[in-house]
Design a protein around this motif. Structure first.
Motif, short mmCIF file in Angstrom:
data_model
loop_
_atom_site.label_atom_id
_atom_site.label_comp_id
_atom_site.label_asym_id
_atom_site.label_seq_id
_atom_site.Cartn_x
_atom_site.Cartn_y
_atom_site.Cartn_z
N LEU A 1 122.23 74.06 60.21
CA LEU A 1 122.40 75.46 60.61
C LEU A 1 121.07 76.07 61.03
CD1 LEU A 1 124.33 77.88 60.87
CD2 LEU A 1 123.80 78.45 58.48
N VAL B 1 129.58 72.44 60.16
CA VAL B 1 128.18 72.49 59.76
C VAL B 1 128.15 72.63 58.24
CG1 VAL B 1 125.98 73.70 59.98
CG2 VAL B 1 127.52 73.53 61.95
N LYS C 1 130.09 76.09 57.57
CA LYS C 1 130.30 76.89 58.78
C LYS C 1 131.07 76.05 59.79
CE LYS C 1 127.36 80.30 57.61
NZ LYS C 1 127.74 81.73 57.46
N ASN D 1 119.81 77.49 64.86
CA ASN D 1 119.33 78.86 65.04
C ASN D 1 117.88 78.95 65.52
OD1 ASN D 1 121.75 80.13 64.36
ND2 ASN D 1 121.31 80.03 62.17
#
Length: 455
Positions: free
Chosen positions: A30, A24, A12, A34
């Motif tokens: 990740l 990422v 990502k 989040n």
């Protein structure tokens, strides 16, 4: 046990004005981004009240934290490409340390409260201790993600941030006189404040970094890039971080929260203005969950409500903070400090409570400090690696750095309501001009004639 985290099927990327892309690659990174605790950092400004001086400085602890992660990722990748360990104890980079370094970089600021250091000073909290608590408390989403790597992984990440981790290379990546944290905030703060003071050659510095058994060193042929970084840091503190208007707004913020706490403790705040989420802090009996409910927006909402409070000091300070009405300040030192009591009495006679309308504030920083083991908190000095592999301390070979090593930059200021500049009191004018004359060598002038260039 070797900590591992599965790689994402496809990495990502986060677009970033400083680093272009933030990559990422690990699922755990990740997942950490989040979590609710990390997302909270979006709601805390990186520079607190500085946006009231440099209007572009609206960036958050979130953006800084992912930036520190990205710099650390680049350093680890460079170390693995160019300095991979060949045998235990050789002082080269062991890539099994990468994951703990990346997680510590990402999470190093997770414990900051609203308005960061001002909040910490008022409520006597310690953001590093709270960071460690967030990482190790099983109730947090952060802990649950980290524990998915291994049961002892949360404590390992916390120990990096607490500077207790046994590998000094990992600790110095996150906390030293030239680390991923400082490199990101100098570049990022410079960009968002619209200044150029904090710019330096990040690419070159990362290129000349190298691991050794005692930590991190820099190739001596990269000395000038390191010098540039040191000077940039010096300039940012003097021109941005120590700006008198930002400090003035911090003073008002501090007085505002102190007044609210005083009124609450004396049952004078009123139910309609009771700051429900702040009460545990006022009572110094708060849980981790209480703390994590707070952010800049929560405090700002309470300040807005306090505009209409019947307590004139609380309402006035709320107006001054929200509407950006800074106090005036004047520099003082040991030679003029004896004038302050007279000045405070005059301010009180003008109708202002000195406890809430005056303050002494000092802001000092060492641009660079050579290692001194006798100090309470000795700084890790910057080591340069010579061609024969030997190390030499930066200030011993750099005339530029030597000239500022150990020299404190900053000043002491006395803050008071700007309205006093309109005073016709001869004694006030006389004392005020004594400050200005001694510190600035200014000609004697009436305060009302002073230009308002520092608004």
């Amino acid at each position: 046990m070797l900590e591992q985290s599965p790689l994402l099927t496809r990495e990502k990327v986060l677009r970033d004005p400083i680093h272009d892309y933030i990559y990422v690659q690990h699922q755990v990174i990740l997942d950490l981004i989040n979590t609710k605790e990390f997302q909270r950092l979006r709601r805390i400004k990186q520079l607190g009240t500085t946006s009231l001086t440099f209007h572009g400085a609206e960036h958050s602890r979130f953006t800084h934290s992912v930036g520190v992660y990205e710099i650390t990722r680049r350093i680890c990748d460079n170390f693995q490409r160019n300095y991979p360990t060949k045998e235990a104890g050789d002082g080269l980079w062991d890539d099994s340390e990468k994951l703990v370094a990346l997680c510590a970089a990402l999470l190093h600021d997770i414990g900051h409260g609203p308005y960061s250091h001002t909040f910490e000073h008022i409520f006597k909290t310690d953001h590093e201790a709270i960071t460690a608590q967030i990482l190790t408390d099983p109730s947090t989403e952060i802990n649950q993600v980290l524990a998915g790597v291994s049961t002892d992984f949360p404590a390992k990440v916390a120990s990096v941030i607490q500077k207790k981790y046994p590998n000094p290379q990992v600790v110095q990546l996150i906390s030293s006189q030239i680390d991923a944290d400082r490199m990101d905030y100098l570049l990022r703060d410079s960009y968002y404040t619209g200044t150029n003071y904090g710019t330096f050659d990040l690419t070159r510095i990362l290129r000349v970094m190298r691991p050794y058994k005692g930590g991190i060193a820099f190739d001596i042929n990269g000395m000038h890039a390191v010098e540039d970084y040191i000077v940039s840091r010096f300039q940012m503190y003097v021109q941005v971080y120590f700006h008198p208007i930002s400090r003035s707004m911090e003073v008002i913020l501090s007085h505002l929260l102190h007044r609210a706490k005083y009124l609450y403790e004396n049952n004078r705040l009123g139910l309609e203005d009771s700051p429900k989420l702040l009460i545990p802090l006022f009572e110094n009996d708060f849980s981790l969950d209480d703390y994590l409910q707070l952010d800049d927006g929560v405090l700002t909402t309470y300040f807005t409500e306090w505009r209409q409070n019947t307590d004139t000091i609380l309402s006035d300070l709320a107006v001054r903070f929200l509407d950006r009405k800074p106090f005036k300040s004047i520099k003082f030192d040991a030679n003029t400090a004896d004038l302050l009591p007279d000045l405070e009495r005059l301010i009180e006679s003008a109708g202002f409570n000195p406890e809430y309308y005056t303050a002494e504030n000092d802001s000092y920083d060492l641009p660079y400090d050579a290692y001194d083991p006798t100090k309470d908190k000795p700084r890790t000095q910057i080591e340069l690696a010579q061609e024969d592999g030997s190390l030499v301390e930066l200030s011993s070979v750099s005339d530029l750095v030597a000239s500022i090593t150990g020299k404190v930059s900053g000043d002491r200021r006395f803050f008071f309501p700007r309205e006093l500049l309109k005073s016709e009191d001869d004694l006030f004018v006389d004392i005020y001009n004594q400050f200005r004359t001694y510190i600035n060598n200014d000609n004697l002038i009436h305060p009302k004639e002073i230009t308002q260039h520092d608004n």
